[in-house]
Design a protein around this motif. Structure first.
Motif, PDB file in Angstrom:
ATOM      1  N   TYR A  44       0.886  -1.161  -0.001  1.00 22.81           N
ATOM      2  CA  TYR A  44       0.121  -0.132   0.307  1.00 22.81           C
ATOM      3  C   TYR A  44       0.762   1.260  -0.073  1.00 22.81           C
ATOM      4  N   ASN A  48      -5.376  12.387  -2.962  1.00 23.06           N
ATOM      5  CA  ASN A  48      -5.934  10.880  -2.747  1.00 23.06           C
ATOM      6  C   ASN A  48      -4.976   9.689  -2.348  1.00 23.06           C
ATOM      7  N   ASN A  95      -4.811  10.144   1.265  1.00 29.53           N
ATOM      8  CA  ASN A  95      -5.820   9.446   1.837  1.00 29.53           C
ATOM      9  C   ASN A  95      -5.637   8.181   1.953  1.00 29.53           C
ATOM     10  N   LEU A  96      -5.298   7.438   0.736  1.00 27.98           N
ATOM     11  CA  LEU A  96      -5.363   5.954   0.640  1.00 27.98           C
ATOM     12  C   LEU A  96      -4.197   5.281   1.572  1.00 27.98           C
ATOM     13  N   ALA A 136      -6.010   5.344   5.076  1.00 28.95           N
ATOM     14  CA  ALA A 136      -7.075   4.577   5.235  1.00 28.95           C
ATOM     15  C   ALA A 136      -6.151   3.349   5.540  1.00 28.95           C
ATOM     16  N   ALA A 137      -4.999   2.907   4.837  1.00 30.17           N
ATOM     17  CA  ALA A 137      -4.446   1.614   4.980  1.00 30.17           C
ATOM     18  C   ALA A 137      -3.765   1.657   6.238  1.00 30.17           C
TER      19      ALA A 137
END
Lengths: 166, 111
Positions: free
Chosen positions: B16, B49, B52-53, B56-57
């Motif tokens: 990720y 983004n 953001n990813l 979230a990961a």
């Protein structure tokens, strides 16, 4: 199961490249929507279902439609963009590559602990997120409303047509 | 659904991080490379983004929902930024009939 992750990652990266390198702005917008959908898929894989839904609604539903409206309003669906000098392009690519290299090198030194907590399948659902948002982050949540108000007023003031003032 | 959302047990978090780094770098290169202001704004969205990813990961791997709440706040800031940024772009197009980013390197009044 991990196959879905790699497929989504490939889709996200390829469409992000299309965003940067396509000639027409409308194609860029469409590619960016595909990237956002792939990222929403990643959120679902990460147990963040509510986040995925909000992401689709906010980004592809609101922000990208706004982009499309502005592109059509300004009538820029033509390839009339002047190009930068090739030295500038080379410098941009080299500096981006160097940044990636530095970050990857920093990542090499990182030691990542294994997952300590049991996986909570309900963490990304509305109930748990709402508990966290309205208990621990109430003040930032209220502050964002002020931010939105300021953005709304600012956009209105900028968009107002004044012939002699500007 | 139970099986789909259990990717955190099979995909290591390094992947990720790699994905977010690549997306962020693509955003930076695009913002430096293109001269169309709208494309530059889209590349900024891409960078947001990527961040953001990653949030979230990390949130999913750590089992803490605060990271996902933070992603909400970033989305709010991105929406506000896009509204004001696009208004500025419309104004720029109206004033000098071009969206070339190089026109912005002289923001002062020339007269």
């Amino acid at each position: 199961m991990s196959l879905i992750f790699y497929i989504l990652a490939a889709v996200a990266i390829i469409s992000a490249l299309v965003v940067v390198f396509s000639k027409s702005p409308v194609n860029s917008v469409i590619a960016l929507i595909v990237t956002f959908l792939a990222i929403a898929g990643h959120y679902i894989l990460l147990n963040a279902q509510f986040l995925a839904v909000v992401h689709i609604i906010v980004y592809t539903g609101a922000i990208m439609v706004l982009f499309l409206f502005v592109i059509m309003l300004l009538d820029m669906n033509r390839e009339n963009e002047p190009h930068k000098k090739w030295t500038t392009k080379l410098a941009a690519v080299i500096s981006g590559g160097l940044l990636l290299l530095v970050l990857l090198a920093a990542l090499k030194k990182l030691s990542i602990m294994p997952i300590q907590h049991a996986v909570n399948n309900k963490m990304g659902l509305v109930h748990d997120l709402g508990q966290v948002l309205f208990k621990d982050f109430l003040l930032p949540f209220e502050a964002t409303s002020v931010l939105f108000l300021a953005a709304m007023v600012g956009a209105l003031m900028l968009g107002k047509h004044e012939k002699n003032n500007i | 659904m139970e099986k789909i959302t259990n990717a955190i047990q099979v995909v290591p978090i390094q992947h990720y991080i790699y994905l977010s780094l690549i997306l962020f770098t693509i955003g930076i290169v695009g913002a430096l490379l293109r001269r169309n202001s709208i494309i530059v704004l889209m590349c900024i969205e891409l960078m947001l983004n990527a961040a953001n990813l990653l949030l979230a990961a990390f949130s999913a791997y750590h089992g803490d929902a605060a990271g996902q709440v933070f992603v909400f706040f970033i989305m709010v800031v991105a929406a506000a930024e896009v509204a004001v940024g696009l208004a500025i772009l419309v104004l720029m197009k109206r004033n000098n009939h071009s969206l070339d980013i190089n026109l912005l390197n002289r923001l002062r009044d020339n007269n």
